[in-house]
Design a protein around this motif. Structure first.
Motif, PDB file in Angstrom:
ATOM      1  N   LEU A  26      -9.337  10.085   1.703  1.00  0.00           N
ATOM      2  CA  LEU A  26      -8.174  10.728   0.974  1.00  0.00           C
ATOM      3  C   LEU A  26      -7.003  10.104   0.807  1.00  0.00           C
ATOM      4  O   LEU A  26      -5.962  10.507   0.347  1.00  0.00           O
ATOM      5  CB  LEU A  26      -7.755  12.035   1.902  1.00  0.00           C
ATOM      6  N   LEU A  27      -7.042   8.829   1.518  1.00  0.00           N
ATOM      7  CA  LEU A  27      -5.887   8.082   1.717  1.00  0.00           C
ATOM      8  C   LEU A  27      -5.356   7.844  -0.059  1.00  0.00           C
ATOM      9  O   LEU A  27      -4.040   7.909  -0.124  1.00  0.00           O
ATOM     10  CB  LEU A  27      -5.745   6.813   2.221  1.00  0.00           C
ATOM     11  N   GLU A  28      -6.000   7.283  -0.757  1.00  0.00           N
ATOM     12  CA  GLU A  28      -5.496   7.051  -2.258  1.00  0.00           C
ATOM     13  C   GLU A  28      -4.922   8.132  -2.949  1.00  0.00           C
ATOM     14  O   GLU A  28      -3.769   8.028  -3.669  1.00  0.00           O
ATOM     15  CB  GLU A  28      -6.630   6.190  -2.926  1.00  0.00           C
ATOM     16  N   THR A  29      -5.352   9.264  -2.736  1.00  0.00           N
ATOM     17  CA  THR A  29      -4.979  10.544  -3.398  1.00  0.00           C
ATOM     18  C   THR A  29      -3.664  10.964  -2.755  1.00  0.00           C
ATOM     19  O   THR A  29      -2.640  11.453  -3.518  1.00  0.00           O
ATOM     20  CB  THR A  29      -5.982  11.702  -3.300  1.00  0.00           C
ATOM     21  N   ALA A  30      -3.684  10.804  -1.439  1.00  0.00           N
ATOM     22  CA  ALA A  30      -2.379  11.208  -0.751  1.00  0.00           C
ATOM     23  C   ALA A  30      -1.170  10.106  -1.255  1.00  0.00           C
ATOM     24  O   ALA A  30      -0.110  10.886  -1.320  1.00  0.00           O
ATOM     25  CB  ALA A  30      -2.566  10.995   0.715  1.00  0.00           C
ATOM     26  N   ILE A  31      -1.537   8.978  -1.376  1.00  0.00           N
ATOM     27  CA  ILE A  31      -0.381   8.156  -1.863  1.00  0.00           C
ATOM     28  C   ILE A  31       0.044   8.486  -3.405  1.00  0.00           C
ATOM     29  O   ILE A  31       1.192   8.367  -3.687  1.00  0.00           O
ATOM     30  CB  ILE A  31      -0.862   6.671  -2.153  1.00  0.00           C
ATOM     31  N   GLN A  32      -0.830   8.899  -4.228  1.00  0.00           N
ATOM     32  CA  GLN A  32      -0.623   9.444  -5.491  1.00  0.00           C
ATOM     33  C   GLN A  32       0.248  10.592  -5.673  1.00  0.00           C
ATOM     34  O   GLN A  32       1.040  10.701  -6.467  1.00  0.00           O
ATOM     35  CB  GLN A  32      -1.850   9.755  -6.238  1.00  0.00           C
ATOM     36  N   VAL A  33       0.151  11.524  -4.740  1.00  0.00           N
ATOM     37  CA  VAL A  33       1.103  12.806  -4.593  1.00  0.00           C
ATOM     38  C   VAL A  33       1.977  12.824  -3.630  1.00  0.00           C
ATOM     39  O   VAL A  33       2.884  13.752  -3.790  1.00  0.00           O
ATOM     40  CB  VAL A  33      -0.009  13.928  -4.024  1.00  0.00           C
TER      41      VAL A  33
END
Length: 376
Positions: free
Chosen positions: A58-65
């Protein structure tokens, strides 16, 4: 496939459901509220927590939001820098994110049928090697194990260990969210300001939101000022660093939340048989080190790994507690020590604290980084 009952659908409970689901278990979450949601606060996910998000995919999505954070700066109340900690030295980023964004990111990756909302836990019973959970609605469910992730005033904890209240630590906190970004804000920074008996901090979240938090010594359950929270804060911080009164003025009264601060002295056991606790139910801590949600994510990953490695939930939960207690105990105690530094009100003591922080900047930075270098 072993069925694990999870009481509480907050960040810790939902992260546990996700980790267990990915590991091939049957987690089922029972949450007392009718809607899964987190409100009102931003959090910093330090490298020890973004490590868990990476493991969960989930890290990449967390960075996006969220918003990448590069520095943690401590200042005097007027804005004189005391310590500036560089957060870019890890192999993983530090991400500032709204709690609601993190919560949604977790639960959207768990099948919807794993969540049962509007169910208030009442009690449990052991029957042979199974645990039966009973709810106020009359619902009864059984599973191979039960995890209490139901927060500071955990009903599972009270049933398991006795209903002793948490400890009030003589501070209340306010949290606010606004679209306003002060002109002197330093991008990528968490900026924290320390005064006499109170403090203030702010950081950028994702989607252009600025999150701020304030804390001050206060008696337990102190009511709001008659003229409202916003005006009270404007008066309290009127002569602080200019961005602080600006942020308070730019925040709607409805977007200012307040909470008394509690923790519990670290104690064992928090597991008995095939029942264990997680997050604030196991080891509530003050927010001074910013590790509440981070350690709940660590708990979720570790308890799932222990269940993978042990076919017996009793052995798995004991191993999980053995692994987690020393670390969480250290963070609870360190968070409490940091709070005591914030209690100082005498101007001479405040000045001495600030001078000491400047002199010990390198040691503070090293201690800070060692805390976040942990990898569950």
């Amino acid at each position: 496939m072993r069925k694990i009952i999870i009481i509480g659908g907050g960040i810790g409970g939902t992260a546990t459901a996700l980790a267990l689901n990915q590991a091939g278990f049957e987690p089922v979450v029972y949450e007392r509220t009718q809607v899964l949601r987190e409100v009102g606060a931003g959090i910093a996910l330090w490298a020890n927590a973004t490590h868990i998000l990476k493991k969960l995919g989930l890290l990449e999505t967390a960075i996006q939001v969220g918003c990448l954070t590069t520095n943690y700066q401590f200042n005097s109340q007027r804005g004189k820098e005391l310590v500036n900690i560089d957060l870019d030295g890890f192999e993983l980023p530090v991400v500032a994110i709204h709690r609601a964004e993190l919560h949604q990111l977790l639960w959207r990756n768990v099948p919807g049928e794993k969540f049962h909302l509007g169910e208030t836990f009442e009690r449990f019973e052991h029957q042979h090697d199974r645990v039966h959970a009973y709810f106020v609605s009359g619902l009864e469910v059984e599973g191979d194990g039960l995890i209490g992730a139901d927060g500071l005033r955990s009903r599972v904890r009270a049933t398991l260990l006795g209903d002793t209240p948490p400890t009030y630590r003589n501070f209340k906190t306010w949290r606010g969210l606004t679209d306003y970004v002060p002109s002197n804000y330093r991008p990528g920074y968490i900026q924290e300001f320390l005064g006499g008996g109170k403090g203030f901090g702010f950081m950028m979240l994702g989607k252009g939101k600025m999150y701020w938090y304030a804390a001050a010594t206060a008696p337990e359950a102190q009511p709001d000022a008659v003229f409202g929270r916003k005006q009270e804060l404007e008066t309290m911080y009127q002569d602080w660093f200019s961005a602080i009164p600006e942020l308070i003025a730019a925040t709607d009264e409805a977007n200012i939340l307040t909470t008394d601060l509690y923790d519990r002295p670290p104690t064992q056991p928090w597991s008995k048989g095939n029942i264990t606790l997680l997050g604030d139910a196991a080891h509530p801590m003050l927010p001074t080190m910013g590790q509440g949600a981070c350690t709940a994510l660590e708990d979720a990953y570790v308890v799932a790994k222990c269940l993978e490695e042990n076919s017996d939930p009793i052995a798995a939960f004991q191993r999980y507690e053995d692994l987690r207690f020393p670390r969480t105990k250290a963070i609870v105690e360190q968070s409490l020590r940091s709070r005591k530094m914030g209690e100082l009100k005498n101007p001479f003591a405040v000045s001495l604290r600030n001078t000491s922080m400047k002199i010990m900047g390198s040691a503070i930075s090293s201690s800070f980084k060692s805390l976040h270098a942990y990898r569950a």
